[in-house]
Structure formats: C-alpha cells, structure tokens
Motif scaffolding. Sequence first.
Motif, PDB file in Angstrom:
ATOM      1  N   ALA A 122       0.813  -1.218   0.000  1.00 25.70           N
ATOM      2  CA  ALA A 122       0.000   0.000   0.000  1.00 25.70           C
ATOM      3  C   ALA A 122       0.845   1.267   0.000  1.00 25.70           C
ATOM      4  N   GLY A 123       2.075   1.183   0.481  1.00 24.30           N
ATOM      5  CA  GLY A 123       2.847   2.390   0.681  1.00 24.30           C
ATOM      6  C   GLY A 123       4.023   2.596  -0.256  1.00 24.30           C
ATOM      7  N   HIS A 124       4.205   1.719  -1.233  1.00 27.67           N
ATOM      8  CA  HIS A 124       5.374   1.831  -2.108  1.00 27.67           C
ATOM      9  C   HIS A 124       4.986   1.609  -3.575  1.00 27.67           C
ATOM     10  N   GLU A 125       5.676   2.322  -4.456  1.00 19.96           N
ATOM     11  CA  GLU A 125       5.443   2.119  -5.889  1.00 19.96           C
ATOM     12  C   GLU A 125       6.020   0.797  -6.373  1.00 19.96           C
ATOM     13  N   LEU A 126       7.140   0.371  -5.755  1.00 19.00           N
ATOM     14  CA  LEU A 126       7.770  -0.898  -6.117  1.00 19.00           C
ATOM     15  C   LEU A 126       7.991  -1.699  -4.851  1.00 19.00           C
ATOM     16  N   SER A 127       7.423  -2.893  -4.807  1.00 20.88           N
ATOM     17  CA  SER A 127       7.529  -3.749  -3.628  1.00 20.88           C
ATOM     18  C   SER A 127       8.147  -5.086  -4.009  1.00 20.88           C
ATOM     19  N   PHE A 128       8.884  -5.653  -3.075  1.00 14.51           N
ATOM     20  CA  PHE A 128       9.443  -6.987  -3.232  1.00 14.51           C
ATOM     21  C   PHE A 128       8.911  -7.867  -2.107  1.00 14.51           C
ATOM     22  N   GLY A 129       8.360  -9.027  -2.475  1.00 17.44           N
ATOM     23  CA  GLY A 129       7.950 -10.027  -1.505  1.00 17.44           C
ATOM     24  C   GLY A 129       8.704 -11.308  -1.797  1.00 17.44           C
ATOM     25  N   VAL A 130       9.673 -11.636  -0.968  1.00 21.24           N
ATOM     26  CA  VAL A 130      10.537 -12.779  -1.247  1.00 21.24           C
ATOM     27  C   VAL A 130      10.544 -13.729  -0.060  1.00 21.24           C
ATOM     28  N   GLY A 131      10.748 -15.007  -0.363  1.00 17.49           N
ATOM     29  CA  GLY A 131      10.811 -16.000   0.701  1.00 17.49           C
ATOM     30  C   GLY A 131      10.281 -17.331   0.233  1.00 17.49           C
ATOM     31  N   VAL A 256       7.203  -7.488  -6.997  1.00 13.02           N
ATOM     32  CA  VAL A 256       8.073  -8.546  -7.504  1.00 13.02           C
ATOM     33  C   VAL A 256       8.130  -9.648  -6.451  1.00 13.02           C
ATOM     34  N   THR A 257       7.747 -10.868  -6.825  1.00 11.55           N
ATOM     35  CA  THR A 257       7.739 -11.973  -5.871  1.00 11.55           C
ATOM     36  C   THR A 257       8.675 -13.075  -6.347  1.00 11.55           C
ATOM     37  N   GLY A 258       9.235 -13.795  -5.392  1.00 10.07           N
ATOM     38  CA  GLY A 258      10.122 -14.887  -5.768  1.00 10.07           C
ATOM     39  C   GLY A 258      10.728 -15.565  -4.556  1.00 10.07           C
ATOM     40  N   ASP A 259      11.330 -16.704  -4.810  1.00 10.86           N
ATOM     41  CA  ASP A 259      11.994 -17.493  -3.774  1.00 10.86           C
ATOM     42  C   ASP A 259      13.440 -17.729  -4.199  1.00 10.86           C
ATOM     43  N   PRO A 260      14.392 -17.015  -3.621  1.00  6.70           N
ATOM     44  CA  PRO A 260      15.784 -17.152  -4.037  1.00  6.70           C
ATOM     45  C   PRO A 260      16.349 -18.554  -3.891  1.00  6.70           C
ATOM     46  N   SER A 261      15.690 -19.405  -3.120  1.00  7.45           N
ATOM     47  CA  SER A 261      16.186 -20.774  -2.947  1.00  7.45           C
ATOM     48  C   SER A 261      15.716 -21.715  -4.050  1.00  7.45           C
ATOM     49  N   ARG A 281      17.301  -1.836  -2.417  1.00  8.50           N
ATOM     50  CA  ARG A 281      16.664  -1.895  -1.100  1.00  8.50           C
ATOM     51  C   ARG A 281      16.481  -0.518  -0.459  1.00  8.50           C
ATOM     52  N   ASP A 282      17.449   0.361  -0.619  1.00 10.81           N
ATOM     53  CA  ASP A 282      17.395   1.666   0.035  1.00 10.81           C
ATOM     54  C   ASP A 282      16.933   2.789  -0.894  1.00 10.81           C
ATOM     55  N   VAL A 283      16.447   2.431  -2.083  1.00 17.19           N
ATOM     56  CA  VAL A 283      15.965   3.437  -3.016  1.00 17.19           C
ATOM     57  C   VAL A 283      14.590   3.936  -2.575  1.00 17.19           C
ATOM     58  N   LYS A 284      14.365   5.230  -2.657  1.00 13.74           N
ATOM     59  CA  LYS A 284      13.081   5.819  -2.270  1.00 13.74           C
ATOM     60  C   LYS A 284      11.946   5.220  -3.095  1.00 13.74           C
ATOM     61  N   GLY A 285      10.867   4.839  -2.408  1.00  8.66           N
ATOM     62  CA  GLY A 285       9.708   4.270  -3.088  1.00  8.66           C
ATOM     63  C   GLY A 285       9.737   2.760  -3.205  1.00  8.66           C
ATOM     64  N   VAL A 288      10.535  -3.720   0.831  1.00 10.07           N
ATOM     65  CA  VAL A 288      10.951  -5.127   0.780  1.00 10.07           C
ATOM     66  C   VAL A 288      10.411  -5.855   1.996  1.00 10.07           C
ATOM     67  N   LEU A 289       9.793  -7.012   1.768  1.00 13.58           N
ATOM     68  CA  LEU A 289       9.384  -7.898   2.855  1.00 13.58           C
ATOM     69  C   LEU A 289       9.984  -9.273   2.589  1.00 13.58           C
ATOM     70  N   GLU A 290      10.818  -9.733   3.496  1.00  8.18           N
ATOM     71  CA  GLU A 290      11.443 -11.043   3.367  1.00  8.18           C
ATOM     72  C   GLU A 290      10.751 -12.018   4.319  1.00  8.18           C
ATOM     73  N   PHE A 291       9.983 -12.940   3.746  1.00  9.32           N
ATOM     74  CA  PHE A 291       9.323 -13.962   4.537  1.00  9.32           C
ATOM     75  C   PHE A 291      10.333 -15.021   4.967  1.00  9.32           C
TER      76      PHE A 291
END
Length: 327
Positions: A122-131, A256-261, A281-285, A288-291
Amino acid sequence: MARESEFLALDDASLRAVIGPNSRHVALIEDAFKVLIEAPGGGVSINGGARDRANARAVIAGLITRAEKGAEVNEADVRAGIGQARGVGKGFSNDPMALPVGKRGAIVPKTDAQARYLDILAGHELSFGVGPAGTGKTFLAAAYGASLLRRGQVDRLVITRPAVEAGEKLGFLPGDLNEKVDPYLAPIWEALNDILGPEDVQRRRDKGEIEAAPIAFMRGRTLSHAFVIVDEAQNTSRLQMKMVLTRLGEGARMVVTGDPSQIDLLNPRDSGLAHALRILRDVKGVGVLEFEAQDVVRHAMVERIVRAYDADAARGRPGPGPEDTGR
C-alpha cells in the motif's frame, strides 16, 4: 506452576471456528501449549498454567477475529496464531486495506509478516515479496491488485514471469500466447478465480483489464495506470529484471515476488532478484518484505521442509545439480 481453569463464552460460529473439524484446531492448541481445552457448551474452558492459558487464549482470540470478519478459519490460521503467541509475530493484525471477499470468506492477513507485506504494497510504488513457498506472497499480491482494479485505482492488472521451468521453452507448448503462458501462471489464476470468480476474471481478460505475458513481451512497453505482478522473479536474469522494472509508467505500481532458494536458471548467480534487492533496497519508493520459514501458512509439513533445506544450505552443502533436478 499451578494449573487452573478459565472459561471463555463464545457464540456458535466462533465456537465452531475454535474447535475445528473433528476438534483438530483445539488439538493443535493443546499440543502447542500443554493445556486442556473442553467445550462444555456456550464456550470453551482452558485448563493449564497461567502463561500457557494466556497463549492459548491469544490464539483463540485471533481465530474468533477471523471468524467475525467472515473469513474461513483453517489449520493454517491456527498454526500462524501459535507461532505468533510464541513470539514469532506481534499477534493477529487488522487488515490495513479493504481486500476483496473470496470464495472462502474475507481475505485478511494470517501472520504479522503478511500484514506488514500488505502495508508495504500500500505504501510503495515498487515492492518486493521474497521467501519460501507457502507464505502467501503471490496470493496476497493478486488480492491487492484485484482490490485496486475493483476500486478503479488502476486500469489494468498485468501479470508477468520468466518462461523458465525445468528447461522448457514457451515455443514447445501448443496454442496461442494465452494458452502457452497460462500453465506458468496457474497459481495466480487460481488466486484470481478465488477472489474475483472465474467469470469476472475471464470478462476482464477479454476486455484487456487483466493481462498475462512472459517477461520477454514486456520489452519496449510503458505500463501506465497498472498494477504489475512479476512472479517467480528468482528466474529472471539481471538484464530481464532491469528491463521489467523500468516498464513502470505514470500511476503504476509493481510487486516482484520470488523465492531465491528455487532458482531454475542454468547459472544461478545470474538471477536478477538477489541483484535487484541488493542495489534497490534503500531506493526511495521501494519496499521489501522477506518472509521466513516461520511465515509458511500452508500445510505444517511445508514449514518443516523449508527449515530442513535451510539447515542443509547453512551447512554449506552445494545445491541440486542437473542429476537431481531431471535436467
């Protein structure tokens, strides 16, 4: 520690949610906290030490909250509540946004990590959900995108992923582009069908409001006023990742979703997901959520499998080679 008993008065719907099919839910809670839970009528009694009763009561309260929202309560919810009561999370969180109601009831976050994930979306233009698999990262991304589409906050839902799957190529599959791509996007179609219904999904696809395409077809496009889901991103190359991330246009958001393993590339070091996380990771907007394994909400066995693989990786053993993957 002295064992005492306390009684929680519940209505019939809440009582059914707490007890579960064949008393499975209370059995899980009893086993986790060494309490005895009985349903003498009109509620449940909890017998055990003070701390154990408090933990069991916290789990039961979370299940009741889900039931009152109209959500289906299942074993995954019980296991998530147990993990949170043990200190894994902060407890059941309120839904930070109005998600759709799916076939199995209202869609709400089951874990603290899922609630934080929705906040990031809800709060970012680009989000990463990984795990790891089973954490709900793709399902919640689809639910969030569907909610934006329904409310008219975006014009399109665009779903893309790399065409990498055990060495197969899209050209080997029969049919038109949709028939080629759909098998690769089965988890997202299942989620959208559950959230919007198959007829609404098909209607929106026919109108161009929901679009699916492999990442290769994103080149040269500008995706404006769209919510974009990049799934299985661990199988993008660095060049593909840069290309798809730079498709964002006016009024667009991307997850962007994915599982690095679970990288299926011939050269795992070419994966664009880890590279993007490192430099963005530190770019404005960017959010990142790492499950983690503790966030798995599928079958309990999935969490145990993930933990076993994580432990093996921590011991420094090499990953599976071609002889292990069928390549």
